[in-house]
Scaffold this active site. Structure first.
Site, mmCIF file in Angstrom:
data_model
loop_
_atom_site.group_PDB
_atom_site.id
_atom_site.type_symbol
_atom_site.label_atom_id
_atom_site.label_comp_id
_atom_site.label_asym_id
_atom_site.label_seq_id
_atom_site.Cartn_x
_atom_site.Cartn_y
_atom_site.Cartn_z
ATOM 1 N N LYS A 52 0.838 -1.207 0.000
ATOM 2 C CA LYS A 52 0.000 0.000 0.000
ATOM 3 C C LYS A 52 0.870 1.253 0.000
ATOM 4 O O LYS A 52 0.587 2.218 -0.719
ATOM 5 C CB LYS A 52 -0.968 -0.033 1.195
ATOM 6 C CG LYS A 52 -2.106 -0.999 0.922
ATOM 7 C CD LYS A 52 -2.927 -1.418 2.119
ATOM 8 C CE LYS A 52 -3.882 -2.533 1.675
ATOM 9 N NZ LYS A 52 -4.592 -3.203 2.721
ATOM 10 N N GLN A 96 -5.381 -1.966 8.725
ATOM 11 C CA GLN A 96 -5.185 -3.276 8.091
ATOM 12 C C GLN A 96 -5.923 -4.358 8.882
ATOM 13 O O GLN A 96 -5.742 -4.501 10.083
ATOM 14 C CB GLN A 96 -3.668 -3.590 8.020
ATOM 15 C CG GLN A 96 -3.331 -4.866 7.275
ATOM 16 C CD GLN A 96 -3.721 -4.815 5.802
ATOM 17 O OE1 GLN A 96 -3.511 -3.810 5.129
ATOM 18 N NE2 GLN A 96 -4.306 -5.893 5.307
ATOM 19 N N ASP A 119 -11.467 2.166 2.681
ATOM 20 C CA ASP A 119 -11.774 0.747 2.460
ATOM 21 C C ASP A 119 -13.267 0.561 2.148
ATOM 22 O O ASP A 119 -13.676 -0.497 1.685
ATOM 23 C CB ASP A 119 -11.429 -0.071 3.717
ATOM 24 C CG ASP A 119 -10.159 -0.897 3.546
ATOM 25 O OD1 ASP A 119 -9.758 -1.131 2.385
ATOM 26 O OD2 ASP A 119 -9.593 -1.316 4.571
#
Ligand code: NAP
Length: 281
Positions: A52, A96, A119
């Site tokens: 990322k 995460q 997300d």
């Protein structure tokens, strides 16, 4: 023989578009910042996070690395999220997943401001998606939709089957397909006659997480086959849910694993971060 949907090439294209957008914002004085939070030392999660940061660099997005130890409490994690929510320079916050044992994922997701939820897991963003007005779409299904657009694959009026009903892949995938006027059947582990249902579909998205369980019996000639699964086969090699060798000859389009949906998921995170930055001008 199927046409291979090339996630590596398409993700490069999407990331290049994001880079252009990010540079345009920068020219107006707006930097784009993503905060990436990793709790614990899970090696797989650490690799995802490293990717990322690399993608951000490629797109001109400034990424910030927040590492918390394995014994981080829920309060400490929520405290960091509150700080990042309040920081007006931060456009997107990514925690995460999965979190280490004892931490409440749902509470963490809900704590992230919906306009920084790159997300797209926050209930508010899920709600927008379900009424057909997505602001951010979850990265994996959004990446699949990019394939349909890029390869000019018709969705409207087609029969689509999504196998797997997780909140991050299957359910939003079904919603995105429905928004584009496909007739969607969402299947799961309790579905009866799964192979028969799949054989009636023009488009099948497999998101189950079991190596190569879908062979040619599950697909009609000319089906579009999207393989979201990321598994290891008996030799430890990365593979999807679909038996690629068996299915590729009968499909019209198919995604490989690796090199299909995976790179698109990464690219869509960059796209969502850019969108978040636009919201914060
Ligand atoms: P998940 O939360 O474990 O959900 C799996 C779903 O598959 C569940 O809905 C389950 O049904 C269903 N299922 C399990 N076995 C089945 C069977 N034999 N027949 C029909 N349905 C079955 O998984 P996920 O997070 O959605 O991930 C799915 C796969 O995609 C995994 O391999 C994951 O690694 C991969 N993935 C890839 C990417 C990418 O970027 N390529 C991103 C995310 C996930 P129930 O609901 O009834 O239990």
């Amino acid at each position: 023989m199927a046409e291979i949907l090339d996630g590596k090439a398409l993700s490069k294209k999407v990331k290049a578009q994001v880079k252009t957008g990010v540079e345009e914002l920068l020219a107006k004085g707006k930097e784009t910042h993503l905060a990436v939070v990793l709790v614990g030392d899970d090696p797989a999660s650490a690799i995802y996070v490293k990717h990322k940061h690399k993608d951000c660099k490629e797109c001109g997005i400034i990424s910030h690395d927040f590492r918390l130890s394995n014994d981080t409490s829920q309060e400490e994690l929520l405290g960091l999220i509150d700080k990042l929510n309040a920081d007006t320079s931060i456009d997107g916050i990514l925690v995460q997943l999965p979190l280490s044992k004892g931490l409440d994922e749902h509470q963490v997701i809900e704590r992230i401001h919906a306009d920084k939820d790159v997300d797209a897991f926050h209930p508010f963003n899920i709600g927008l998606l379900s009424i057909g007005m997505p602001r951010f779409a979850p990265c994996t299904p959004a990446g699949v939709m990019e394939f349909f657009e890029e390869y000019k694959i018709d969705i409207a009026s087609k029969n689509a089957v999504v196998i797997g009903r997780s909140n991050i892949v299957g359910k939003p995938m079904a919603q995105l397909l429905s928004t584009k006027d496909a007739t969607v059947t969402l299947c799961h582990s309790h579905t009866q006659n799964l192979a028969e249902i799949c054989r009636g579909a023009d488009i099948v998205v497999c998101a189950v997480g079991k190596p190569k369980i879908f062979g040619k019996d599950y697909f009609k000639e000319g089906a579009v086959v999207i393989d979201v699964g990321m598994n290891r086969d008996s030799e430890g090699k990365l593979c999807g849910d679909v038996d690629f060798e068996e299915v590729e000859p009968i499909a019209s389009y198919i995604t490989p694993v690796p090199g299909g949906v995976g790179p698109m998921t990464r690219a869509e995170l960059m796209k969502n971060t850019f969108r978040a930055s636009e919201l914060h001008i």
